[in-house]
Design an enzyme around this catalytic site. Structure first.
Site, PDB file in Angstrom:
ATOM      1  N   PRO A 186       0.723  -1.208  -0.076  1.00  0.00           N
ATOM      2  CG  PRO A 186      -0.064  -1.076   2.381  1.00  0.00           C
ATOM      3  CD  PRO A 186       0.982  -1.970   1.400  1.00  0.00           C
ATOM      4  CB  ALA A 187       0.109   4.698  -0.828  1.00  0.00           C
ATOM      5  N   GLY A 241      -1.121   4.402 -10.340  1.00  0.00           N
ATOM      6  CA  GLY A 241      -0.166   5.561 -10.087  1.00  0.00           C
ATOM      7  C   GLY A 241       0.014   6.383 -11.094  1.00  0.00           C
ATOM      8  CB  SER A 242       2.655   8.837 -11.715  1.00  0.00           C
ATOM      9  OG  SER A 242       3.961   8.027 -11.364  1.00  0.00           O
ATOM     10  CD  GLU A 263      -6.484   3.933 -12.488  1.00  0.00           C
ATOM     11  OE1 GLU A 263      -6.279   5.204 -12.854  1.00  0.00           O
ATOM     12  OE2 GLU A 263      -6.877   3.415 -11.603  1.00  0.00           O
ATOM     13  CG  LEU A 264      -0.145   3.634 -15.900  1.00  0.00           C
ATOM     14  CD1 LEU A 264       0.897   3.763 -16.877  1.00  0.00           C
ATOM     15  CD2 LEU A 264       0.499   3.280 -14.360  1.00  0.00           C
ATOM     16  CB  CYS A 297      -6.563   8.611 -12.273  1.00  0.00           C
ATOM     17  SG  CYS A 297      -5.375   8.243 -11.116  1.00  0.00           S
ATOM     18  CD  GLU A 394      -3.068  13.062 -13.198  1.00  0.00           C
ATOM     19  OE1 GLU A 394      -1.920  12.333 -13.288  1.00  0.00           O
ATOM     20  OE2 GLU A 394      -4.093  12.365 -13.089  1.00  0.00           O
TER      21      GLU A 394
HETATM   22  C1  SIN Z   1      -8.324   6.574  -9.323  1.00  0.00           C
HETATM   23  O1  SIN Z   1      -8.244   7.752  -9.051  1.00  0.00           O
HETATM   24  O2  SIN Z   1      -7.380   5.791  -9.757  1.00  0.00           O
HETATM   25  C2  SIN Z   1      -9.659   5.994  -9.317  1.00  0.00           C
HETATM   26  C3  SIN Z   1     -10.677   6.716  -9.226  1.00  0.00           C
HETATM   27  C4  SIN Z   1     -12.050   5.935  -9.330  1.00  0.00           C
HETATM   28  O3  SIN Z   1     -12.073   4.564  -8.980  1.00  0.00           O
HETATM   29  O4  SIN Z   1     -13.120   6.662  -9.864  1.00  0.00           O
END
Ligand code: SIN
Length: 479
Positions: A186-187, A241-242, A263-264, A297, A394
């Site tokens: 985890p972060a 993450g990034s 998922e970036l 994100c 971003e």
């Molecule tokens: C994310 O910011 O990576 C996920 C956002 C979401 O699940 O809606």
């Protein structure tokens, strides 16, 4: 030095853990790192700072637990997952408090995330029984071809601080359901929610070694990440993450040819066409922009608004901001918490200053609030153009730049001018335009007449440099 007694705030004190979790045991370490409350700057926990040898132990635990877990009937795994779902929901308030304290999002929003997070556990528990292969068309008269789906085995997930529960459950629920075992990193800013989830997983009967959590500070996380990526035992890595870190992990996973789900970064366009329902556009903009103080994100990062409706949209949007109450999310009535750390606030300040310096107009907000160094006002900037940083970097904060546009062709071109093809949004009541624009937008997800697209049923993920693969949904199970 711990200055807040978190246990005293929880109904169930044992959900507060500062040890890591390997092979069903709570692991102390002589090295620890401090967790900070971003709303108050107080130290709230002192968590085990593991090293690479501990990461190896976690991988071994996951490997040892694999045969028994993967050979269970899908139905048996589903029943255990369902118990975990029930326990998480029963403890929503405590989990929400832990999340607010370490992440900053207001209590109601944190409770919403717990419910969102459990939706993945429930959905994949139900889906467990529907993982089906197929019998293929006949090529030879004396043979048949059959596809059987099997677990990929030991998985690793590295999760972000912005959704300390939902990003874990979205990634591990399909893996566990399919019969995989997992190591979670985890972060470092938000380990407490993850550890509480592990405690509930243990109570639900998820066997020792099936879930392992390696906690570490920023420096140790890099070393642990390398160990996890280098391990030939680990067959899959899922990361949110990034894009920058995603590229590094991809490289580190190359020698062992791991399957990746990444998922970036995102830079979502939000388009308001001249035929849009403006009230719906405003509520979509509020949902998409200010969720989690703009730290998602999929948050709208640039608003393209048709010149004919720009004035009315900006006026209504600015009015809607007046309901936002910024402050410490643990207090009643707060609807926007702090940014996660000072560096995040500096980035928002930089984007706003750059836009104003290049001719944008400040409609609302535009500065830090006075209470604590990490709070920033919800901000609207008008007359923004593509030269300004905020339109291509971003922001990850509560800044909403409005860019006036005229033709569909122009706006589609502007919207697609990004490497971060994660989420996009637009509002229109013209059905022909809806189909045309939805297909023209180069994004993994397109929200039409809404600002909220995330749920357990829909595949979540991007194209271009926003990542690989999909989380959630039946596609997430295949992943
Ligand atoms: C994310 O910011 O990576 C996920 C956002 C979401 O699940 O809606």
């Amino acid at each position: 030095m711990q200055t807040v007694d978190i246990r005293s705030l929880l109904k169930d004190h044992s959900l507060f853990k500062e040890e890591a979790f390997i092979n069903g045991n709570w692991i102390q370490s002589k090295n620890t790192f401090l967790v900070n409350n971003p709303a108050t700057d107080e130290m709230i926990a002192n968590v085990a700072n593991l090293g690479t040898q501990d990461a190896e132990l976690a991988i071994t635990a996951a490997e040892k637990a694999l045969p028994a877990w993967r050979s269970k009937l899908a139905k048996e795994r589903a029943q255990i997952m369902r118990k975990w779902f029930d326990l998480i929901l029963e403890n929503t308030q405590d989990l929400a408090k832990l999340m607010t304290l370490e992440q900053g999002k207001p209590l109601a929003e944190a409770a919403g995330e717990v419910v969102y997070g459990t939706s993945f556990v429930e959905w994949f528990a139900e889906e467990a029984k529907r993982v089906e292969g197929s019998i293929l068309g006949i090529t030879w008269s004396d043979k048949r071809l059959m596809v059987v789906k099997q677990p990929i085995d030991v998985c690793v997930t590295i999760t972000p601080w912005n959704f300390p529960i939902a990003m874990i459950t979205r990634k591990i629920a399909p893996a566990l359901t399919a019969g995989c075992t997992i190591v979670i990193q985890p972060a470092e800013l938000t380990p407490l929610s993850a550890l509480a989830l592990a405690e509930l997983a243990k109570r639900a009967g998820i066997p020792d070694g099936v879930i392992n959590i390696v906690t570490a500070d920023a420096n140790q996380s890099i070393a642990i990440g390398k160990t996890l990526c280098a391990s030939p035992t680990v067959r899959h890595l899922s990361f949110t993450g990034s894009t920058e870190v995603g590229r590094i992990l991809m490289e580190q996973c190359t020698p062992t040819v791991k399957k990746l789900a990444l998922e970036l970064g995102g830079h979502a366009p939000f388009i308001v066409f001249e035929d849009a329902d403006i009230d719906a556009a405003v509520s979509g903009a509020m949902e998409s922009k200010f969720r989690n103080s703009g730290q998602t994100c999929v948050c709208a990062n640039r608003f393209y608004v048709h010149k004919k409706v720009q004035d009315v949209f900006v006026e209504k949007f600015a009015k809607a901001l007046s309901v936002i109450k910024v402050g410490d999310g643990i207090q009643t009535g707060i609807t926007q918490g702090p940014l996660i750390e000072t560096a995040a606030l500096k980035k928002v300040k930089k984007h706003v200053a750059d836009a104003l310096g290049k001719g944008a107009t400040l409609v609302s907000g535009g500065k830090r609030t006075v209470e604590c160094k990490n709070f920033y006002e919800p901000t609207i900037l008008a007359n923004v153009n593509s030269e300004m940083l905020i339109t291509y970097e971003e922001t990850f904060g509560p800044g909403a730049p409005i860019i006036p546009v005229e033709s569909d062709e122009e706006v589609i071109k502007l919207a697609n001018n990004s490497q971060f093809g994660l989420a996009s949004y637009f509002l229109s009541r013209d059905i022909g335009r809806v189909w045309k624009v939805a297909e023209a937008l180069e994004y993994g997800m397109v929200g039409v007449n809404t600002g909220l697209i995330s749920n357990e049923v829909a595949p979540f993920g991007g194209i271009k440099q926003a990542g690989l693969g999909r989380d959630g949904s039946v596609y997430g199970m295949d992943e």
